[in-house]
Design a protein around this motif. Structure first.
Motif, mmCIF file in Angstrom:
data_model
loop_
_atom_site.group_PDB
_atom_site.id
_atom_site.type_symbol
_atom_site.label_atom_id
_atom_site.label_comp_id
_atom_site.label_asym_id
_atom_site.label_seq_id
_atom_site.Cartn_x
_atom_site.Cartn_y
_atom_site.Cartn_z
ATOM 1 N N GLU A 66 0.819 -1.218 0.000
ATOM 2 C CA GLU A 66 0.000 0.000 0.000
ATOM 3 C C GLU A 66 0.843 1.255 0.000
ATOM 4 N N ALA A 67 2.052 1.157 0.523
ATOM 5 C CA ALA A 67 2.934 2.314 0.469
ATOM 6 C C ALA A 67 3.317 2.638 -0.966
ATOM 7 N N HIS A 68 3.295 1.594 -1.817
ATOM 8 C CA HIS A 68 3.573 1.838 -3.233
ATOM 9 C C HIS A 68 2.349 2.341 -3.962
ATOM 10 N N GLY A 69 1.241 2.327 -3.299
ATOM 11 C CA GLY A 69 0.005 2.705 -3.955
ATOM 12 C C GLY A 69 -0.702 1.515 -4.558
ATOM 13 N N GLY A 70 -0.355 0.333 -4.057
ATOM 14 C CA GLY A 70 -0.980 -0.850 -4.630
ATOM 15 C C GLY A 70 -1.994 -1.468 -3.695
ATOM 16 N N GLN B 285 2.154 6.436 -8.346
ATOM 17 C CA GLN B 285 2.726 5.961 -7.101
ATOM 18 C C GLN B 285 2.979 7.136 -6.161
ATOM 19 N N ASN B 286 2.605 6.942 -4.945
ATOM 20 C CA ASN B 286 2.859 7.985 -3.956
ATOM 21 C C ASN B 286 4.143 7.646 -3.245
ATOM 22 N N ASN B 287 5.145 8.446 -3.510
ATOM 23 C CA ASN B 287 6.415 8.143 -2.882
ATOM 24 C C ASN B 287 6.567 8.885 -1.571
#
Lengths: 1014, 124
Positions: free
Chosen positions: A977-981, A1007-1009
């Motif tokens: 989820e940190a990758h936006g997945g 992607q939210n970095n």
């Protein structure tokens, strides 16, 4: 010495008679010189003699004598008047002598007549100019510009011009031509002609013939137009102005009575009309009326002259009428004089001075008449102004005196006032006489009359008796009675009509009266005492904090109000009493307002007696009052101030307004301690630092509130005795006044202590919360450190075990080594998982992204597992549908895959288990966007996932396996989820086992970095 | 083929002992030091094919040691061992910004993996 002449000379009646006689004579003279009355040598002489005798003789003596008496003081004061007076007398006397001479000795060369004409006209002009100046200056100096004065000024001016013009034109333009007595019909006589003559090249005005010859008075043709022009403009102008001024004066006089009736207007306007009609046709043709038919000329002339005479009489009458209206006799006399002067001057001016005998005599009366006019008006003006001054001083005096003599009694007061005022008036009179030279005519009777009128205006009733008796009357006659007064008023009532109150209360019980209601203000035991006396009777009494300044009592019929004033150190009561419904209603509504807001007197008494009278809650609506009160409380605070601010801005505003400074000052002199709760903000930190720097942070403690716990009300409690609760209205404003709404102030114990305990518990809560956070942080740090430390020993274990494995000889050794290796790996995994969790929970899951191929890490993982586990246990299958490169955290994704594989492995059957990993590219909707994703699915043929666990699968510490502490999937979820997945799990539809899948975005933009926050 | 020579500097005796065995089994010549000061004093420049420095050393940081080594030897390959993730991160972002991430080996590490990594580094 009694001068026998003085009496008649001072008698105005005689003057009037003489005046009228003069007027009559002059009128006749006028008519004769204007071809309206025929005359001959004889009648002319008769008129001449009459004129001399009556006008210059008796008339002048009487009138001048009168003027002499009247102007005595004036002449003493004013040099000009003195000069004027004696000049007039002398010239008049001189003229008299000259005329007598002319009568007996003739008028050679007409020099005498011409000189008389010239001198009288010049002097008259001078006098008129003086009065003109006076009129203009009066007009300028007056506050309320009276147009009448202005018009009189203009009239005087034009009259002056007229006199001058007439004299100058007649003396300068008219030529006297002498003819030898060669004419046949030699008649001794004279006549007015006004005929044009070619022979003499001009208009022949007058012809006089006697035995010596004929004299012709001719206006040369060259001058004729100018002559007519001047005459036609100036003289009528003067007439018109005088008419306007006189009619305005008359109108003013009759204004008091009402509008003038039409008939009177007609009478007033008639002269003007006649004058204008008469003049009109021959406006510029002068006396000759050249443009009119012979037949009609006569009639126009008649109209004109009648208009002239009537007009002048009217002007004089105007003054006469005004004089009659006046009370003062002296002013009356002066105005009569002025009126006579006004009339005479007009008529004599119209007389043609070309006629060398009576004409000149009549015309030269302009001198006397202008003098009378001037003197009369001037004197009356002075007199009137003096009287006005006197009136003013009486008025002022009355007011002054009445203030000082309260309490003596009204009749006494009136007498005293009169006495004092009379004294003042006498003084003023003397002063005025000294100043102006004229004696004021105010008599004592006048003074008394005026005083009474002034006193009536002030409406003073000073007698307490009056007040009391009035109240008593109202009470006796009432069915409803309301009373609003201080306890002192109640005492008065008690002392004077308590029995009546008792009576009424008995009546109330029987239903005959609606009862008495009282509103008062009870502050101490004396008040209680008197209020109780009324309460005993059964009267309803209520208490209000702020009584209006007026005490009043009212029944349904009548009311009385008393105003107490302190003036000049004395207490004055002014009384108002009326039965006007409007007043009664007004005061009733005031009473009702007080009644509804009042509290029952018994409760109030109780409060006072138990000492809780001071407590209450007040709503403060004025923001400035709030600031004042707050600062006042801070300044007087002794022990403790606690407070909570609704927003950081509230704190800022308060600091800006100086509250913090006041507190700091207070710290120096007392044991004051301050505790403040504020939401977090830069400024707060700054302030905290400042306080620390100043070394007072142990006495002014500030704790921060969570922003989510912000309130909209700021509260402050001082010394556990006073509280202020402030509503926030608009946080964006910069000053307290603009930002706050309602404020409640309380010194009531229950309220204050409640607020205090609220703030106290919030304070503790803030502390606890801070502690909690601290502990949590420490806790986490501990775990972190521990996990790290755990890894260090694991390395040698793993390493050594690996070496041993290769050198193991017996099966048993191999197995034992295997056990050690496995467990060492477990320890390693455990340490890593714990560390991951702390990372996640400590918000420090940073992704270090790079581009790599998914297959690489998958294969890596597979190899890893294959290297460490016996191949017989299970099989790996890698199904690469799409070859995908991804921009992601390599080790993170590897961890995820490793975790998922691990998870699957836990549930595999003992033999024939396989794990198949699939990679493909998909399009998935994520957050309303369709993006390219890579999907990795890990399928096993294990026992599947329990339905119980399925929903909780990716949370912490959930596991049904015998291994692990259940963090793996949680960590995987976090990383994905940190990758936006997204990550999910499902049981296989076909066959046994479960599939765990996750997708990761391929497009960088999706992607939210950022740092992952759970 | 000459045997590769590797130097390990790590304060943990157990680790160096095990590593030495692992490496020597794979036919690497291995020198180990537990004291960085001694390691520095006894350092032979241009001698080793790879130097492995533990980041967490007593008295002197791994980076410091590295700098000292570089003063006398600017060609020998150096890689780092880290145990602490935090340390790792910190160093990665500060001092070792320009360094190849593959030069950092995180402990604990399986023997196989270790060998592979070492070979990879030396091949670069």
């Amino acid at each position: 010495m009694i001068n026998p002449l003085r009496e008649p000379l001072g008698n105005s009646k005689l003057s009037i008679v003489m005046g009228i006689s003069i007027i009559v004579i002059v009128i006749i003279d006028l008519l004769m010189t204007r071809q309206l009355l025929d005359y001959n040598h004889i009648t002319g002489n008769i008129m001449f003699i009459l004129t001399i005798v009556i006008c210059y003789g008796i008339g002048s003596v009487v009138l001048l004598g009168f003027a002499h008496k009247v102007s005595r003081e004036l002449r003493n004061k004013s040099h000009l008047s003195h000069l004027m007076h004696w000049t007039v007398i002398m010239v008049q006397f001189g003229m008299l002598i000259t005329l007598i001479f002319m009568l007996f000795f003739g008028n050679p060369g007409y020099i005498l007549s011409r000189s008389i004409f010239a001198i009288s006209s010049l002097l008259a002009t001078a006098i008129m100019i003086v009065i003109t100046f006076k009129f203009f200056s009066w007009y300028r100096a007056s506050k309320y510009k009276n147009p009448i004065v202005l018009f009189y000024a203009l009239a005087a001016l034009t009259l002056a011009c007229s006199i001058f013009e007439d004299a100058s034109t007649k003396l300068l333009m008219v030529q006297i031509i002498y003819e030898e007595p060669a004419l046949d019909n030699q008649i001794t006589g004279s006549s007015f002609q006004y005929k044009g003559s070619d022979k003499y090249d001009g208009q022949v005005v007058f012809v006089e013939s006697n035995t010596d010859g004929t004299a012709l008075f001719v206006i040369p043709q060259t001058y004729l137009d100018l002559y007519n022009y001047l005459n036609s403009i100036i003289l009528p102008g003067g007439f018109v102005f005088r008419w306007i001024a006189s009619s305005m004066l008359l109108r003013n006089v009759y204004k008091k009575i009402g509008t003038l009736p039409i008939s009177l207007w007609i009478i007033i306007s008639l002269p003007l009309v006649l004058y204008l009609i008469g003049k009109m046709p021959g406006f510029f043709s002068g006396e000759s009326l050249a443009g009119i038919d012979e037949a009609y000329r006569y009639y126009f002339r008649v109209l004109f002259r009648v208009g002239t005479i009537a007009g002048n009489i009217l002007f004089g009458l105007a003054f006469f009428v005004v004089a009659k209206k006046l009370k003062s006799s002296k002013v009356r006399d002066y105005l009569v004089l002025a009126g006579l002067g006004d009339t005479i001057v007009g008529i004599s001016l119209s007389t043609s001075a070309i006629e060398p005998t009576f004409g000149v005599a009549a015309h030269s009366l302009v001198l006397l008449s202008t003098y009378l006019f001037t003197l009369g008006l001037y004197s009356s003006a002075i007199r009137v102004s003096q009287e006005m001054k006197l009136r003013q001083s009486i008025r002022d005096s009355a007011i002054e005196e009445s203030k000082l003599l309260v309490g003596i009694g009204s009749a006494q007061i009136a007498q005293e006032i009169e006495k004092k005022v009379f004294a003042v008036v006498e003084k003023e009179k003397a002063e005025l006489t000294r100043d102006t030279g004229l004696q004021p005519t105010f008599t004592d009777l006048d003074t008394k009359e005026y005083l009474n009128s002034v006193l009536k205006e002030i409406k003073i009733i000073h007698n307490i008796e009056d007040i009391i008796s009035k109240s008593r009357d109202i009470l006796l006659d009432s069915r409803d009675f309301i009373l609003c007064t201080r306890p002192s008023g109640l005492r008065l009532a008690y002392n004077n009509y308590f029995e009546i109150c008792q009576q009424i209360c008995r009546a109330k019980k029987m239903g005959a009266h609606n009862g008495i209601k009282i509103v008062t203000s009870i502050t101490d035991s004396n008040d209680i005492e008197i209020v109780n006396k009324f309460l005993v009777l059964g009267i309803s009494i209520r208490h209000v904090k702020n009584l209006p300044p007026i005490s009043f009592a009212a029944s349904e019929k009548e009311m009385i109000a008393t105003i107490q004033k302190t003036e000049g150190g004395q207490l004055i009561q002014n009384l108002l009493t009326t039965n006007e419904t409007a007043y009664i209603e007004h005061f009733s509504s005031i009473f009702n307002e007080l009644w509804t807001n009042g509290i029952d007197s018994r409760n109030r008494i109780n409060d006072i007696e138990t000492g809780t009278d001071n407590e209450g809650i007040e709503i403060i609506q004025n923001p400035e009052t709030f600031e004042r009160i707050l600062h006042g409380l801070i300044i007087s605070s002794k022990e403790e101030i606690v407070g909570i601010f609704s927003t950081p801005n509230a704190f800022r505003r308060s600091k800006f307004a100086g509250s913090l400074k006041l507190i700091r000052e207070r710290l120096e002199t007392t044991n004051l301690n301050v505790r403040i709760l504020v939401p977090e903000d830069e400024l707060i930190y700054q302030t905290i630092n400042e306080l620390e720097d100043q070394g007072i942070s142990n006495r002014i403690k500030i704790r921060l509130i969570e922003p989510s716990m912000q309130t909209k009300v700021s509260i402050v409690v001082i010394d556990k005795k006073y509280s202020l609760a402030v509503e926030l209205k608009d946080d964006s404003k910069n000053t307290i006044s603009e930002a706050i709404g309602l404020v409640t102030y309380s010194n009531s114990k229950s309220t204050v202590l409640s607020y205090y305990s609220i703030i106290e518990s919030l304070w503790k809560q803030a502390e606890l919360y801070k502690q909690l956070q601290l502990h949590e942080r420490m806790h986490k740090e501990f775990i972190n450190t521990a996990a790290h430390e755990l890894r260090t020993p694991i390395q040698p274990i793993l390493g050594a075990v690996d070496i041993l494995r290769n050198n193991a000889s017996s099966i048993r050794e191999k197995e034992l080594i295997e056990i050690v290796s496995r467990n060492a790996r477990r320890l390693k995994k455990l340490a890593e998982d714990i560390l991951d969790v702390t990372k996640i929970e400590g918000y420090t899951l940073n992704l270090n992204k790079e581009i790599f191929r998914i297959r690489d890490i998958i294969l890596d993982n597979i190899h890893n597992y294959e290297a460490n586990f016996e191949k017989s246990k299970m099989e790996f299958k890698f199904n690469e549908v799409d070859e995908v490169q991804i921009f992601a955290d390599k080790s993170g994704v590897s961890r995820v895959i490793s975790n998922l594989i691990n998870n699957s492995m836990k549930f595999l059957p003992s033999t024939g288990g396989f794990i198949s990993i699939t990679v493909k590219q998909t399009k998935t909707a994520m957050d309303n966007k369709i993006g390219n994703m890579v999907q990795v699915s890990i399928t096993d043929n294990g026992s599947g996932i329990d339905n119980e666990i399925l929903p909780k699968l990716f949370t912490k510490f959930v596991t049904k396996s015998f291994h692990g502490i259940g963090l793996g999937l949680f960590i995987s979820k976090s990383i994905v989820e940190a990758h936006g997945g997204k990550i999910w799990a499902e049981n296989n539809r076909v066959g046994q086992g479960a599939t765990l899948s996750f997708v990761l975005p391929l497009d960088n933009t999706d992607q939210n970095n950022k740092t992952y926050t759970p | 083929m000459t045997r590769k020579k590797i130097l390990i500097v790590d304060d943990e005796y157990d680790i160096t002992f095990v590593f030495k065995i692992i490496l020597e089994e794979k036919d690497f010549v291995t020198d180990v030091y537990n004291d960085p000061v001694v390691a520095l004093s006894k350092y032979k420049p241009y001698y080793y094919d790879l130097v492995m420095i533990d980041l967490k050393l007593p008295g002197i940081t791994g980076f410091e040691l590295y700098k000292q080594l570089r003063r006398i030897d600017n060609k020998t390959k150096v890689c780092f061992l880290t145990s602490s993730e935090q340390f790792h991160q910190q160093y990665r972002t500060n001092e070792f910004q320009d360094f190849d991430p593959d030069l950092f080996i995180q402990k604990p590490v399986e023997n196989e993996v270790l060998i592979n990594k070492i070979i990879k580094i030396m091949e670069k």
